[in-house]
Scaffold this motif. Structure first.
Motif, short mmCIF file in Angstrom:
data_model
loop_
_atom_site.label_atom_id
_atom_site.label_comp_id
_atom_site.label_asym_id
_atom_site.label_seq_id
_atom_site.Cartn_x
_atom_site.Cartn_y
_atom_site.Cartn_z
N LEU A 336 58.62 105.87 32.49
CA LEU A 336 58.97 106.49 31.23
C LEU A 336 60.01 105.66 30.49
O LEU A 336 59.96 105.50 29.27
N ALA A 337 60.96 105.10 31.24
CA ALA A 337 61.97 104.23 30.62
C ALA A 337 61.33 102.98 30.04
O ALA A 337 61.70 102.52 28.94
N LEU A 338 60.37 102.40 30.75
CA LEU A 338 59.66 101.23 30.23
C LEU A 338 58.92 101.56 28.95
O LEU A 338 58.94 100.79 27.98
N LYS A 339 58.27 102.72 28.93
CA LYS A 339 57.51 103.11 27.74
C LYS A 339 58.44 103.32 26.55
O LYS A 339 58.14 102.90 25.43
N GLN A 340 59.57 103.95 26.79
CA GLN A 340 60.53 104.19 25.71
C GLN A 340 61.16 102.91 25.22
O GLN A 340 61.58 102.82 24.05
N ALA A 341 61.23 101.90 26.07
CA ALA A 341 61.80 100.61 25.68
C ALA A 341 60.78 99.70 25.02
O ALA A 341 61.09 98.55 24.68
N HIS A 343 57.80 98.71 26.44
CA HIS A 343 57.01 97.92 27.39
C HIS A 343 55.87 98.79 27.94
O HIS A 343 55.76 99.00 29.15
N ALA A 344 55.03 99.28 27.04
CA ALA A 344 53.98 100.22 27.46
C ALA A 344 52.94 99.57 28.35
O ALA A 344 52.28 100.23 29.13
N GLY A 345 52.77 98.24 28.27
CA GLY A 345 51.75 97.58 29.08
C GLY A 345 52.18 97.30 30.50
O GLY A 345 51.38 96.86 31.31
N GLU A 346 53.45 97.52 30.82
CA GLU A 346 53.96 97.21 32.16
C GLU A 346 54.06 98.47 32.99
O GLU A 346 54.49 99.52 32.50
N THR A 347 53.66 98.39 34.25
CA THR A 347 53.72 99.52 35.17
C THR A 347 54.43 99.10 36.44
O THR A 347 54.16 98.03 36.97
N VAL A 348 55.33 99.93 36.92
CA VAL A 348 56.06 99.66 38.15
C VAL A 348 55.67 100.68 39.21
O VAL A 348 55.81 101.88 39.00
N GLY A 474 45.77 115.74 37.87
CA GLY A 474 46.66 114.65 38.22
C GLY A 474 46.77 113.61 37.12
O GLY A 474 47.86 113.10 36.83
N ALA A 475 45.63 113.28 36.49
CA ALA A 475 45.65 112.28 35.43
C ALA A 475 46.45 112.77 34.22
O ALA A 475 47.16 112.00 33.57
N TRP A 481 53.75 111.46 32.23
CA TRP A 481 54.87 110.68 32.76
C TRP A 481 54.97 109.30 32.10
O TRP A 481 55.90 108.55 32.38
N GLY A 482 53.99 108.93 31.28
CA GLY A 482 54.05 107.64 30.60
C GLY A 482 53.39 106.51 31.35
O GLY A 482 53.61 105.34 31.03
N LEU A 483 52.56 106.79 32.36
CA LEU A 483 51.88 105.74 33.11
C LEU A 483 50.74 105.16 32.27
O LEU A 483 50.08 105.88 31.52
N GLY A 484 50.49 103.87 32.44
CA GLY A 484 49.53 103.18 31.60
C GLY A 484 48.09 103.52 31.95
O GLY A 484 47.78 104.10 32.99
#
Length: 627
Positions: A336-341, A343-348, A474-475, A481-484
């Motif tokens: 969620l922090a990545l999406k707000q920053a 970086h929507a294409g990155e997943t950790v 689940g999806a 949650w902001g997952l790609g």
């Protein structure tokens, strides 16, 4: 059944009412369209098929009808008048409320499935409210449903077709039992109405649904299921809901109008993409209760002091993975922090990377935000969640053992967990619905006509209870949650009825590996006689696509066989000349014990593995040594 009422008035008038047309006729009631000269308007008149057999019975009828008059709900038609003519009681409604469903079907015989489901859902809302108020209908027919030009549905005829008791009976002692039993029959009749709307034809070629009920199992021998030749294609979830409502096994049917409505409304909301249904209810629960309760107390003790500063990132990662709730919470927070920053294409999905990004304060906040075990769950529901979590942890361990070289063990672990996210959240937030799904998945009792009955699949059972499947739950949460999109695809299991093709991308390989692990652990939950066959079926499905054989699968399911590999070879059986196969492991989570805390920790061999060059997905999902 004779077409004429057994003792009904045969005149053109009934008291002050002028009889215009017979709208509905069954073995229990009559519905007339009449003119009311006193008020200068048309009315709909509901009356019993048989005249009350004593003054006490008439008084009881009027008392129950007047009680139902107090049921005020948008989907229950307001009563205009209750009265009696020469011992014949009646309930009158305004004709302006709409036409009967019979009349609508005469003009529009094949409504769209979404429209039909909407009508029946409205009917169930009103019926559920009436049942909860202590009243039953007892003769639900398509003629008992009024529908206006705006498709608003209202129920008429509550308490008109009352039970016929001997004239000397004490009505107060039998009413409660009669209402409870009649309410379940009402729900069955609604299922028959849904079948009638979707199939476009009469159920068992009978207009009177009471006659259909008498012919259905277990009273009769007829089986009512929605056929495949329908005016419009019927979506699988709606078909499962309709068939459950009329299932031949009493225990499989809906017993409450409210449960039937929840399943149907859940499908409607999902199909129409409206703001409602089980997904929205679940998201609301997440706001109030979190996703899962924490299963370890040691981490909370660490966060209360300064113990985290002394821990290496890899040690913290191992500790976090032991707590499923905390693992998911970190995944949620970091992505969620990545999406707000931006970086929507990155997943950790690597815990070491997540801890490095969030820092120790972020880890402490995440741990302290979780509810302690078992949250709001009752002991039985908590035990069911514990067993489910143990099965998921076992699947994650199997997936780590089966993963191809070069894939990060933590990533595989978390994808396997998230392929079960809908099941975990359902068990935690809606344990009663989870129990219904498990009940529907049990095979019915064999009968002479059906010696080998089949049970519902998990997907069909979820459709019948929720109106949507568990992967969709689940999806939806993962998307919240902001997952790609790439991860959303990986956390969907391979459908059981679809062939498994050779993976073309890293994402496909990860998804299929985790799907295989989940199917293998599901097979371990089968009865012992079917367990090995289930494992072999799952292995054959994925063998070509993943390059795995039964030996690798058995070693992953039973790691002790690897430890014994250096031991002397087992003795050949004298009778067969073959080496005995390795023993099947016991189903995970089958025994009671402490709350799962350390079961989820990866083994030393399951740690991060250097990604091969050029594997873009692996580089994005795994830890970066320079960070």
């Amino acid at each position: 059944m004779s077409d004429a009422p057994t003792a009904a008035p045969s005149l053109k008038s009934f008291g002050r009412f002028e009889l215009r047309a017979l709208l509905s006729k069954s073995s229990r009631s009559l519905i007339w369209r009449v003119a009311d000269p006193r008020h200068g308007q048309e009315m709909v008149l509901c009356m019993p098929r048989e005249k009350p057999n004593s003054p006490a019975a008439l008084e009881h009828w009027l008392r129950m009808a007047r009680g139902s008059e107090r049921v005020q709900h948008p989907q229950v038609a307001p009563v205009f008048e209750i009265g009696e003519v020469e011992g014949w009681p009646y309930v009158a409604y305004e004709r302006a409320l709409g036409e009967t469903l019979d009349e609508r079907l005469a003009r529009q015989p094949s409504p769209l499935p979404l429209d039909a489901a909407g009508w029946v859902a409205q009917l169930l809302e009103g019926l559920a409210f009436a049942h909860e108020a202590g009243h039953a209908h007892r003769d639900l027919q398509t003629g008992s449903v009024l529908i206006d030009a705006h498709d608003k549905v209202r129920l008429i005829g509550l308490e008109v077709a009352q039970e016929v008791f001997p004239a000397t009976v004490d009505f107060n002692t039998v009413t409660r039992r009669a209402v409870r039993e009649s309410a379940e029959e009402d729900v069955l009749c609604v299922g028959l109405i849904l079948n009638r709307l979707l199939s476009g034809r009469l159920v068992l070629d009978e207009r009177d649904l009471q006659q259909v009920v008498r012919q259905m199992q277990p009273n009769g021998r007829e089986l009512v299921r929605l056929g495949w030749e329908t005016p419009h294609p019927i979506p699988d979830p709606l078909r499962a809901i309709c068939n459950r409502a009329t299932d031949r096994q009493l225990r499989q049917r809906y017993h409450l109008a409210r449960s039937f409505w929840r399943a149907l409304d859940g499908w409607r909301q999902a199909a129409a993409h409206d703001a409602g249904g089980p997904i929205v209810l679940l998201l609301d629960k997440l706001q109030r209760s979190g996703h899962l309760p924490s299963t370890t107390s040691g981490l909370h003790r660490l966060t209360a002091g300064s113990g985290l500063e002394a821990q290496h990132t890899s040690a913290l990662s191992e500790l976090v993975l032991k707590d499923m709730a905390l693992s998911l919470e970190l995944v949620r927070r970091v992505n969620l922090a990545l999406k707000q920053a931006g970086h929507a294409g990155e997943t950790v999905l690597n815990m070491q990377r997540a801890i490095q990004m969030l820092g120790l304060n972020g880890l402490q906040f995440a741990a302290n935000a979780l509810k302690p075990w078992p949250g709001p769950l009752a002991p039985v529901a908590a035990e069911m969640l514990r067993q489910l979590m143990a099965r998921v942890v076992k699947a994650a361990e199997v997936a780590q053992d089966l993963r191809p070289a070069g894939y990060d063990g933590e990533v595989v672990h978390l994808i396997t967990v998230m392929q079960n996210l809908g099941r975990l959240l359902l068990q935690y937030h809606f344990p009663d619905d989870a129990q219904q799904i498990r009940q529907l998945m049990l095979p019915p009792e064999p009968t002479e006509d059906h010696p080998n009955p089949t049970s519902l699949s998990e997907q069909a059972a979820a459709y019948a209870v929720l109106g949507c499947d568990l992967d969709s739950l689940g999806a939806a949460v993962a998307r919240h949650w902001g997952l790609g999109d790439e991860l959303l695809q990986m956390i969907r299991r391979q459908p059981l009825d679809s062939p498994v093709h050779t993976p073309r991308t890293d994402a496909d390989t990860l998804r299929l590996t985790c799907s295989l692990a989940n199917e293998l652990v599901d097979a371990l939950g089968l009865p012992e006689a079917r367990r090995r066959a289930g494992v072999e079926v799952a292995t054959r499905r994925y063998a070509k696509a993943l390059g795995l054989g039964l030996r690798e699968v058995m070693e992953a399911l039973n790691p002790s066989t690897r430890r014994d590999a250096a031991a002397p070879a087992p003795r050949v059986q004298a009778a067969t000349g073959r080496v005995p196969p390795p023993p099947m492991p016991a189903p995970p989570g089958a025994t009671t014990g402490p709350v799962p805390g350390g079961a989820g920790a990866p083994t030393a061999s399951a740690g991060p593995t250097p990604a091969p060059a050029g594997a873009s997905l692996r580089q994005r999902l795994t830890a970066r040594s320079g960070s």
